[in-house]
Design a protein around this motif. Structure first.
Motif, PDB file in Angstrom:
ATOM      1  N   ILE A  96      -2.905  32.213 -52.215  1.00 47.48           N
ATOM      2  CA  ILE A  96      -3.948  32.800 -51.380  1.00 47.48           C
ATOM      3  C   ILE A  96      -5.256  32.933 -52.160  1.00 47.48           C
ATOM      4  O   ILE A  96      -6.339  32.636 -51.643  1.00 47.48           O
ATOM      5  CB  ILE A  96      -3.477  34.148 -50.807  1.00 47.48           C
ATOM      6  CG1 ILE A  96      -2.343  33.903 -49.803  1.00 47.48           C
ATOM      7  CG2 ILE A  96      -4.628  34.920 -50.170  1.00 47.48           C
ATOM      8  CD1 ILE A  96      -1.588  35.147 -49.385  1.00 47.48           C
ATOM      9  N   VAL A  97      -5.173  33.364 -53.424  1.00 53.17           N
ATOM     10  CA  VAL A  97      -6.379  33.484 -54.257  1.00 53.17           C
ATOM     11  C   VAL A  97      -7.051  32.120 -54.395  1.00 53.17           C
ATOM     12  O   VAL A  97      -8.280  32.004 -54.307  1.00 53.17           O
ATOM     13  CB  VAL A  97      -6.040  34.075 -55.649  1.00 53.17           C
ATOM     14  CG1 VAL A  97      -7.187  33.903 -56.623  1.00 53.17           C
ATOM     15  CG2 VAL A  97      -5.679  35.548 -55.507  1.00 53.17           C
ATOM     16  N   GLY A  98      -6.252  31.070 -54.591  1.00 53.84           N
ATOM     17  CA  GLY A  98      -6.821  29.719 -54.678  1.00 53.84           C
ATOM     18  C   GLY A  98      -7.562  29.343 -53.406  1.00 53.84           C
ATOM     19  O   GLY A  98      -8.666  28.795 -53.458  1.00 53.84           O
ATOM     20  N   SER A  99      -6.977  29.651 -52.247  1.00 56.04           N
ATOM     21  CA  SER A  99      -7.626  29.349 -50.963  1.00 56.04           C
ATOM     22  C   SER A  99      -8.923  30.133 -50.795  1.00 56.04           C
ATOM     23  O   SER A  99      -9.927  29.594 -50.330  1.00 56.04           O
ATOM     24  CB  SER A  99      -6.683  29.693 -49.806  1.00 56.04           C
ATOM     25  OG  SER A  99      -5.560  28.870 -49.822  1.00 56.04           O
ATOM     26  N   VAL A 100      -8.890  31.391 -51.175  1.00 57.88           N
ATOM     27  CA  VAL A 100     -10.084  32.236 -51.042  1.00 57.88           C
ATOM     28  C   VAL A 100     -11.202  31.713 -51.954  1.00 57.88           C
ATOM     29  O   VAL A 100     -12.360  31.628 -51.529  1.00 57.88           O
ATOM     30  CB  VAL A 100      -9.748  33.717 -51.360  1.00 57.88           C
ATOM     31  CG1 VAL A 100     -11.004  34.547 -51.517  1.00 57.88           C
ATOM     32  CG2 VAL A 100      -8.848  34.288 -50.278  1.00 57.88           C
ATOM     33  N   LEU A 101     -10.869  31.341 -53.183  1.00 59.73           N
ATOM     34  CA  LEU A 101     -11.893  30.821 -54.095  1.00 59.73           C
ATOM     35  C   LEU A 101     -12.516  29.529 -53.571  1.00 59.73           C
ATOM     36  O   LEU A 101     -13.725  29.329 -53.683  1.00 59.73           O
ATOM     37  CB  LEU A 101     -11.312  30.590 -55.490  1.00 59.73           C
ATOM     38  CG  LEU A 101     -11.056  31.832 -56.324  1.00 59.73           C
ATOM     39  CD1 LEU A 101     -10.382  31.473 -57.642  1.00 59.73           C
ATOM     40  CD2 LEU A 101     -12.353  32.586 -56.580  1.00 59.73           C
ATOM     41  N   ILE A 102     -11.684  28.663 -52.999  1.00 61.27           N
ATOM     42  CA  ILE A 102     -12.225  27.427 -52.425  1.00 61.27           C
ATOM     43  C   ILE A 102     -13.215  27.760 -51.314  1.00 61.27           C
ATOM     44  O   ILE A 102     -14.294  27.184 -51.227  1.00 61.27           O
ATOM     45  CB  ILE A 102     -11.088  26.524 -51.898  1.00 61.27           C
ATOM     46  CG1 ILE A 102     -10.346  25.886 -53.067  1.00 61.27           C
ATOM     47  CG2 ILE A 102     -11.617  25.441 -50.966  1.00 61.27           C
ATOM     48  CD1 ILE A 102      -9.099  25.127 -52.691  1.00 61.27           C
ATOM     49  N   SER A 103     -12.858  28.715 -50.475  1.00 61.12           N
ATOM     50  CA  SER A 103     -13.722  29.094 -49.352  1.00 61.12           C
ATOM     51  C   SER A 103     -15.000  29.774 -49.832  1.00 61.12           C
ATOM     52  O   SER A 103     -16.093  29.471 -49.348  1.00 61.12           O
ATOM     53  CB  SER A 103     -12.974  30.030 -48.409  1.00 61.12           C
ATOM     54  OG  SER A 103     -11.852  29.381 -47.875  1.00 61.12           O
ATOM     55  N   VAL A 104     -14.870  30.689 -50.772  1.00 64.01           N
ATOM     56  CA  VAL A 104     -16.041  31.412 -51.287  1.00 64.01           C
ATOM     57  C   VAL A 104     -17.021  30.445 -51.945  1.00 64.01           C
ATOM     58  O   VAL A 104     -18.234  30.610 -51.834  1.00 64.01           O
ATOM     59  CB  VAL A 104     -15.600  32.521 -52.270  1.00 64.01           C
ATOM     60  CG1 VAL A 104     -16.766  33.083 -53.047  1.00 64.01           C
ATOM     61  CG2 VAL A 104     -14.886  33.636 -51.518  1.00 64.01           C
ATOM     62  N   ALA A 105     -16.500  29.417 -52.586  1.00 65.39           N
ATOM     63  CA  ALA A 105     -17.373  28.449 -53.256  1.00 65.39           C
ATOM     64  C   ALA A 105     -18.205  27.642 -52.264  1.00 65.39           C
ATOM     65  O   ALA A 105     -19.191  27.015 -52.663  1.00 65.39           O
ATOM     66  CB  ALA A 105     -16.538  27.513 -54.136  1.00 65.39           C
TER      67      ALA A 105
END
Length: 165
Positions: A96-105
């Motif tokens: 989930i953290v990986g998905s959130v970082l991709i989105s935030v970027a």
């Protein structure tokens, strides 16, 4: 670029621990490496660091992220394989953290579009290839014995995000 490179650590650990298909395991590794190389180029061309400094910083971050991913996999694999709840929950959290970082970027790009009222510096061919990759990744998950929702969300974000621009 840096956030995308960092997200690859979490996505890589998740893919390895969930034993996703080999291409889905390799993909975050290549994605992270290429993002960090691009970030290194930004260090050289964007911030004016010397070639040596930009290379040293980039290589240091790549090695650090590689070691972090290795440590997390070695540390989490045994309890995860035994089905321990804490390790399974941690693995899901990493995905989930990986998905959130991709989105935030993606937010800086969306901010530029909002600010300039136009899309600048995005290749439609690249976006199309990226979206196709997300679709094929989702399809490969659909043919697994057990569908992986967290991985599917990550790959679906790649498909849906460019559509909103």
């Amino acid at each position: 670029m840096f956030l995308w490179g960092a997200s690859a650590v979490f996505q890589g650990v998740y893919a390895l621990l969930q034993r996703l298909n080999i291409p889905l395991i390799v993909q975050p590794q290549l994605f992270g490496f290429l993002c960090l190389v691009s970030w290194g180029q930004c260090q050289y061309y964007g911030t004016g660091r010397s070639r040596w400094a930009a290379t040293a910083i980039t290589l240091s971050v790549i090695i650090l992220f590689g070691l972090l991913e290795l440590f997390l996999v070695i540390f989490l694999r045994p309890p995860h394989d035994r089905g321990e709840r804490a390790a399974t929950t941690t693995t899901k959290a990493l995905g989930i953290v990986g998905s959130v970082l991709i989105s935030v970027a993606l937010f800086p790009q969306y901010w530029q579009i909002f600010k300039h009222k136009e899309v600048i510096g995005i290749s439609l061919l690249f976006i199309s290839i990226d979206m196709l990759g997300g679709i094929f990744n989702d399809l490969s998950l659909a043919f697994r014995a057990e569908f992986d929702v967290i991985a599917a969300v990550t790959y679906s974000l790649v498909v849906v995000s460019p559509c909103s621009t």
